[in-house]
Design a protein around this motif. Structure first.
Motif, mmCIF file in Angstrom:
data_model
loop_
_atom_site.group_PDB
_atom_site.id
_atom_site.type_symbol
_atom_site.label_atom_id
_atom_site.label_comp_id
_atom_site.label_asym_id
_atom_site.label_seq_id
_atom_site.Cartn_x
_atom_site.Cartn_y
_atom_site.Cartn_z
ATOM 1 N N THR A 196 17.310 81.659 -12.683
ATOM 2 C CA THR A 196 17.130 81.629 -11.243
ATOM 3 C C THR A 196 17.769 80.376 -10.671
ATOM 4 N N GLU B 176 17.912 85.340 -8.743
ATOM 5 C CA GLU B 176 18.157 85.788 -10.121
ATOM 6 C C GLU B 176 18.854 87.138 -10.118
ATOM 7 N N LYS C 58 9.265 73.119 -12.330
ATOM 8 C CA LYS C 58 9.739 74.365 -11.734
ATOM 9 C C LYS C 58 10.955 74.124 -10.843
ATOM 10 N N ASN D 178 14.385 81.750 -17.262
ATOM 11 C CA ASN D 178 13.093 82.381 -16.989
ATOM 12 C C ASN D 178 12.401 82.952 -18.220
#
Length: 347
Positions: free
Chosen positions: A149, A203, A263, A301
């Protein structure tokens, strides 16, 4: 290009006109006809010509939804100049859910292409001659690759003042200075004097609402900057985006299952633990450490990693803490349910 005449795929579109064109592509076995969908909207007043394109890589789908929302918006009712929107450049890849064309070539490394070349080369030639060369400016929409992503970001040749101004008008916090690559759309667009920026967000094979909303808002911002749409009446000033001139990938130091600590969009410093790699019993095999501070603009991911896998993409800035604040503000603004209703009006 303020010319009143515009012809795409043999279809003439006058000032004030709208057209939906199926641009013929190479037929596949069993005479399966393929086409590139093209939407053209021309204002009654002459002005700049902007193309927006998506799915040059067939598994990058966010841009398709971004363009469909632009096409359905009321903004275009007061358009000055010309918008050429191509929601699917690589229809072959979209149908097969693949980044590539059936000949396994990457379309974004196949420009300028050739009328008599490979399948990828023929598609590239058609897109360049029928769309890109007829525009003054372009916005090419992309996502991260499979299982990765990307944070909403713009990549462009930021050493060119006009391109830099367009990139800033897009309104995302992160701008990446990106050199032109051989065979890329941006390289060949530059050769025909079309200024192109690339929007990366989300993504592959997924719709990501934050990325879509940021993309819609960004395109509207660029069109306002170019004078194609009226300036916003909002008194809220845009946060000044920050330019990254370097970035680096952090790779897995062992093979195993990952617990992510940091993140997308996080501010990280050298020595921070980004993730832990564990064995099937839950024992920690190793910790993935940040080597140089910055903002996480891309991440893997899937939980299973092999030693050497690229896990985190970190952009480096002179003031990364300011960028982190802008990223958080963007996320809050775009995903607030009430504010999002005012992002764009639909027909």
């Amino acid at each position: 290009m303020s010319k009143t005449a515009l012809t795409i795929g043999g279809v003439d579109i006058p000032l004030g006109g709208t057209a939906r064109i199926k641009l013929p592509m190479v037929k596949l076995y069993t005479d399966t006809n393929m086409s590139m969908p093209v939407f053209v909207k021309r204002g009654k007043r002459a002005g700049p010509t902007l193309f927006i394109s998506a799915a040059i890589h067939g598994d990058e789908l966010n841009g398709i939804e971004i363009i469909s929302r632009i096409i359905q918006s009321k903004y275009l009712d007061s358009l000055k100049g010309t918008l050429i929107a191509v929601p699917i450049v690589n229809a072959y890849g979209v149908l097969s859910q693949s980044r590539y064309l059936p000949d396994r070539r990457d379309l974004n490394r196949s420009f300028p292409g050739s009328q008599r070349g490979s399948l990828a080369g023929r598609v590239a030639d058609r897109f360049l001659s029928e769309i890109v060369s007829k525009a003054d400016y372009g916005i090419d929409l992309h996502t991260g690759s499979l299982h990765r992503t990307n944070l909403p970001q713009v990549r462009a040749n930021l050493d060119d003042p006009e391109t830099l101004a367009i990139a800033k008008a897009f309104g995302v916090p992160v701008l990446m200075n990106s050199n032109l690559r051989d065979g890329s759309l941006r390289e060949c667009a530059n050769d025909v004097a079309t200024k192109v920026i690339l929007y990366e967000a989300g993504e592959a094979l997924r719709f990501d609402e934050l990325s879509i909303r940021a993309g819609v808002k960004g395109i509207v911002g660029v069109m306002r900057h170019l004078g194609m749409l009226a300036k916003s009446r909002s008194k809220k000033s845009l946060s000044e985006p920050r330019i990254a001139r370097s970035s680096s990938w952090i790779r897995a130091t062992d093979s195993g299952f990952t617990t992510h600590i940091k993140k997308l969009g996080d501010l990280v410093e050298a020595g921070d633990v980004l993730a832990e790699i564990k064995d099937p019993y839950g024992d920690i095999l190793d910790k993935v450490l940040c080597k140089k501070g910055g903002i996480i603009i891309g991440k893997q991911n899937i939980p299973l990693v092999q030693e050497g896998d690229a896990m985190y993409h970190i952009a480096h800035f002179t003031s990364p803490d300011e960028v982190a604040g802008h990223v958080e503000s963007m996320q809050d603004e775009l995903m607030d349910s009430d504010a999002s209703l005012n992002l764009i009006d639909y027909k």
